[in-house]
Design an enzyme around this catalytic site. Structure first.
Site, PDB file in Angstrom:
ATOM      1  N   SER A  49      66.315   3.628   5.849  1.00 54.38           N
ATOM      2  CA  SER A  49      67.596   4.784   6.087  1.00 54.38           C
ATOM      3  C   SER A  49      67.207   5.940   4.551  1.00 54.38           C
ATOM      4  O   SER A  49      68.380   4.309   3.682  1.00 54.38           O
ATOM      5  CB  SER A  49      68.526   4.301   6.588  1.00 54.38           C
ATOM      6  OG  SER A  49      69.748   5.006   6.389  1.00 54.38           O
ATOM      7  N   HIS A 109      64.042   6.600   9.058  1.00 54.76           N
ATOM      8  CA  HIS A 109      65.334   7.108   9.682  1.00 54.76           C
ATOM      9  C   HIS A 109      66.357   8.059   8.801  1.00 54.76           C
ATOM     10  O   HIS A 109      66.790   6.902   7.690  1.00 54.76           O
ATOM     11  CB  HIS A 109      66.151   5.436   9.683  1.00 54.76           C
ATOM     12  CG  HIS A 109      67.501   5.767  10.652  1.00 54.76           C
ATOM     13  ND1 HIS A 109      67.622   5.589  11.638  1.00 54.76           N
ATOM     14  CD2 HIS A 109      68.927   5.519   9.761  1.00 54.76           C
ATOM     15  CE1 HIS A 109      68.880   5.855  12.181  1.00 54.76           C
ATOM     16  NE2 HIS A 109      69.511   5.794  11.042  1.00 54.76           N
ATOM     17  N   MET A 128      75.264   0.257  17.090  1.00 58.07           N
ATOM     18  CA  MET A 128      75.066   0.677  15.861  1.00 58.07           C
ATOM     19  C   MET A 128      76.450  -1.112  15.811  1.00 58.07           C
ATOM     20  O   MET A 128      77.166  -1.581  16.156  1.00 58.07           O
ATOM     21  CB  MET A 128      76.394   1.590  15.662  1.00 58.07           C
ATOM     22  CG  MET A 128      75.963   3.419  15.784  1.00 58.07           C
ATOM     23  SD  MET A 128      74.957   3.146  14.471  1.00 58.07           S
ATOM     24  CE  MET A 128      75.553   2.880  12.640  1.00 58.07           C
ATOM     25  N   GLY A 183      78.951   6.058   9.544  1.00 54.79           N
ATOM     26  CA  GLY A 183      79.325   6.939   7.655  1.00 54.79           C
ATOM     27  C   GLY A 183      78.730   6.109   7.038  1.00 54.79           C
ATOM     28  O   GLY A 183      79.100   7.280   5.827  1.00 54.79           O
ATOM     29  N   PHE A 184      78.763   4.984   6.395  1.00 53.18           N
ATOM     30  CA  PHE A 184      78.843   4.632   5.234  1.00 53.18           C
ATOM     31  C   PHE A 184      76.974   3.636   5.203  1.00 53.18           C
ATOM     32  O   PHE A 184      77.264   2.529   6.003  1.00 53.18           O
ATOM     33  CB  PHE A 184      79.672   4.179   3.899  1.00 53.18           C
ATOM     34  CG  PHE A 184      80.698   5.041   3.774  1.00 53.18           C
ATOM     35  CD1 PHE A 184      80.617   6.313   3.322  1.00 53.18           C
ATOM     36  CD2 PHE A 184      81.731   5.559   5.172  1.00 53.18           C
ATOM     37  CE1 PHE A 184      81.603   7.022   3.476  1.00 53.18           C
ATOM     38  CE2 PHE A 184      82.373   6.615   5.328  1.00 53.18           C
ATOM     39  CZ  PHE A 184      82.406   7.799   4.286  1.00 53.18           C
ATOM     40  N   GLY A 185      76.135   3.736   4.322  1.00 52.57           N
ATOM     41  CA  GLY A 185      75.115   2.388   4.167  1.00 52.57           C
ATOM     42  C   GLY A 185      75.569   1.125   3.294  1.00 52.57           C
ATOM     43  O   GLY A 185      77.277   1.809   2.611  1.00 52.57           O
ATOM     44  N   GLY A 186      75.187   0.211   3.737  1.00 53.02           N
ATOM     45  CA  GLY A 186      75.795  -0.902   2.517  1.00 53.02           C
ATOM     46  C   GLY A 186      77.294  -1.982   3.213  1.00 53.02           C
ATOM     47  O   GLY A 186      78.340  -2.273   2.623  1.00 53.02           O
ATOM     48  N   ASP A 231      71.574  -0.941  13.657  1.00 51.75           N
ATOM     49  CA  ASP A 231      71.315  -0.163  12.786  1.00 51.75           C
ATOM     50  C   ASP A 231      73.473  -0.544  12.177  1.00 51.75           C
ATOM     51  O   ASP A 231      74.464  -0.086  13.033  1.00 51.75           O
ATOM     52  CB  ASP A 231      72.091   1.316  13.521  1.00 51.75           C
ATOM     53  CG  ASP A 231      71.941   2.717  11.735  1.00 51.75           C
ATOM     54  OD1 ASP A 231      71.852   2.227  10.594  1.00 51.75           O
ATOM     55  OD2 ASP A 231      72.113   3.784  12.346  1.00 51.75           O
ATOM     56  N   GLY A 232      72.729  -0.913  10.529  1.00 49.26           N
ATOM     57  CA  GLY A 232      73.871  -1.004  10.260  1.00 49.26           C
ATOM     58  C   GLY A 232      74.349  -2.697   9.954  1.00 49.26           C
ATOM     59  O   GLY A 232      73.845  -3.806  10.650  1.00 49.26           O
ATOM     60  N   GLY A 233      74.059  -3.028   8.439  1.00 53.71           N
ATOM     61  CA  GLY A 233      74.511  -3.840   7.560  1.00 53.71           C
ATOM     62  C   GLY A 233      72.985  -5.458   8.138  1.00 53.71           C
ATOM     63  O   GLY A 233      72.250  -6.339   8.237  1.00 53.71           O
ATOM     64  N   GLY A 280      68.958   0.203   5.475  1.00 53.42           N
ATOM     65  CA  GLY A 280      69.231   1.069   3.934  1.00 53.42           C
ATOM     66  C   GLY A 280      69.203   0.309   3.048  1.00 53.42           C
ATOM     67  O   GLY A 280      67.852   0.456   2.152  1.00 53.42           O
ATOM     68  N   SER A 281      69.912  -0.451   2.373  1.00 54.02           N
ATOM     69  CA  SER A 281      70.226  -1.103   1.223  1.00 54.02           C
ATOM     70  C   SER A 281      69.491  -2.332   1.169  1.00 54.02           C
ATOM     71  O   SER A 281      68.979  -2.797   0.195  1.00 54.02           O
ATOM     72  CB  SER A 281      71.886  -1.769   1.028  1.00 54.02           C
ATOM     73  OG  SER A 281      72.581  -1.954   2.381  1.00 54.02           O
ATOM     74  N   MET A 334      75.381  13.747   9.015  1.00 55.48           N
ATOM     75  CA  MET A 334      76.893  13.315   9.338  1.00 55.48           C
ATOM     76  C   MET A 334      77.403  14.600   8.849  1.00 55.48           C
ATOM     77  O   MET A 334      77.019  15.168   7.562  1.00 55.48           O
ATOM     78  CB  MET A 334      77.131  11.949   8.223  1.00 55.48           C
ATOM     79  CG  MET A 334      76.650  11.370   8.338  1.00 55.48           C
ATOM     80  SD  MET A 334      77.519   9.271   7.102  1.00 55.48           S
ATOM     81  CE  MET A 334      75.757   8.129   7.648  1.00 55.48           C
ATOM     82  N   ASP A 364      69.867   9.708   8.774  1.00 56.10           N
ATOM     83  CA  ASP A 364      70.634  10.450   9.189  1.00 56.10           C
ATOM     84  C   ASP A 364      72.136  11.705   8.784  1.00 56.10           C
ATOM     85  O   ASP A 364      72.398  11.452   7.747  1.00 56.10           O
ATOM     86  CB  ASP A 364      71.824   8.672   8.746  1.00 56.10           C
ATOM     87  CG  ASP A 364      71.721   7.480   8.664  1.00 56.10           C
ATOM     88  OD1 ASP A 364      71.986   6.880   9.313  1.00 56.10           O
ATOM     89  OD2 ASP A 364      71.098   6.467   7.229  1.00 56.10           O
ATOM     90  N   MET A 415      74.911  11.655  13.394  1.00 53.28           N
ATOM     91  CA  MET A 415      76.417  11.621  13.799  1.00 53.28           C
ATOM     92  C   MET A 415      77.689  13.226  13.405  1.00 53.28           C
ATOM     93  O   MET A 415      77.787  12.972  12.360  1.00 53.28           O
ATOM     94  CB  MET A 415      76.444  10.245  12.549  1.00 53.28           C
ATOM     95  CG  MET A 415      75.880   9.482  13.045  1.00 53.28           C
ATOM     96  SD  MET A 415      75.692   7.887  11.664  1.00 53.28           S
ATOM     97  CE  MET A 415      74.123   8.766  10.780  1.00 53.28           C
ATOM     98  N   HIS A 469      69.357  10.006  12.627  1.00 48.34           N
ATOM     99  CA  HIS A 469      70.357  10.142  13.366  1.00 48.34           C
ATOM    100  C   HIS A 469      71.580  10.830  13.801  1.00 48.34           C
ATOM    101  O   HIS A 469      72.258  10.631  12.303  1.00 48.34           O
ATOM    102  CB  HIS A 469      71.360   8.518  13.789  1.00 48.34           C
ATOM    103  CG  HIS A 469      71.953   7.874  13.060  1.00 48.34           C
ATOM    104  ND1 HIS A 469      72.576   7.099  12.579  1.00 48.34           N
ATOM    105  CD2 HIS A 469      73.237   7.882  14.437  1.00 48.34           C
ATOM    106  CE1 HIS A 469      73.166   6.253  13.573  1.00 48.34           C
ATOM    107  NE2 HIS A 469      73.621   7.400  14.683  1.00 48.34           N
TER     108      HIS A 469
END
Ligand code: DX5
Ligand code: ZN
Length: 214
Positions: free
Chosen positions: A7, A30, A136, A141-144, A174-176, A196-197, A34, A32, A65, A63
């Site tokens: 991401s 990816h 999700m 809304g946010f990475g990390g 997607d996420g974490g 992402g992170s 928003m 994002d 959002m 993606h």
């Protein structure tokens, strides 16, 4: 083999070309989008997708959002998206169907995305026409953010629906996502991992991508 989609939300937007090059070993990119309404954050829009398209041949997994995404499908398709994901919470079912139809008309692969609150069964009206479902594993809304373990159930349920109605459909998570959580989601049935992170926070992004693939 599982696909990895870094991401660019975790990239340096002043050095986007360099940061896309750093993840060229990945399967997809990816992106994002928003709008500050569907989610609290504002990121990037159509002109940035167009610029990315002009600088890479990577598969662009976009993606959305954003509220009422049907309004923007044609623009993102013309900008060069290869796949678009619309959130099932972002409009009425008839308008989600419109958005998917417009993707088809513009030769873009079709996906729907589920916030953590949304049940797996919400994909049922669309499943036979989809190229991908995005589950999700954080609140968008946010990475990390921290991976939500309880979403493993939703992933398993979506996997069962895909196996029954459209086995070729990809299941993206997607996420974490990091090596530990990647193993769990792949076991639950995921075929595409957004990170992402875990990729951009690593000293060696190519090694981080390989670690996610295992
Ligand atoms: C969150 C975005 C994600 C985000 C993932 O709303 O949809 O794609 O970039 O970031 P990590 O991998 O850091 O959780
Ligand atoms: Zn995303």
């Amino acid at each position: 083999m599982v696909k990895v989609a870094p991401s660019i939300l975790s990239a340096d937007f002043c050095n986007l070309e360099r940061d896309i090059e750093r993840v060229s070993a990945a399967d997809w990119l990816h992106v994002d989008v928003m709008d500050g309404a569907f989610v609290p954050n504002i990121t990037i829009g159509v002109p940035v997708v167009q610029s990315i398209r002009n600088h890479t041949d990577m598969f662009l997994d976009v993606h959305l959002m954003i509220d009422k995404p049907a309004r923007y499908i044609e623009q993102f398709a013309k900008a060069g998206a290869d796949l678009l994901s619309v959130h099932l919470e972002a409009d009425h079912p008839a308008r989600i169907a419109d958005a998917l139809r417009t993707m088809g008309d513009n030769g873009v692969k079709k996906a729907v995305a589920l916030r953590p609150i949304t049940a797996a069964s919400a994909v049922l009206p669309y499943i036979e026409q989809l190229d991908m479902v995005l589950v999700m594993t954080v609140e968008p809304g946010f990475g990390g953010q921290k991976f939500m373990e309880q979403q493993l159930d939703t992933i398993r349920q979506v996997r069962a629906i895909i196996d029954k109605y459209n086995p070729a459909c990809e299941l993206e998570v997607d996420g974490g996502i990091a090596p530990g959580t990647a193993e769990k989601v792949v076991q639950a049935g995921a075929t595409v991992l957004v990170a992402g992170s875990a990729v951009y926070g690593a000293a060696d992004p190519a090694a981080a991508i390989a670690a996610l693939r295992r």
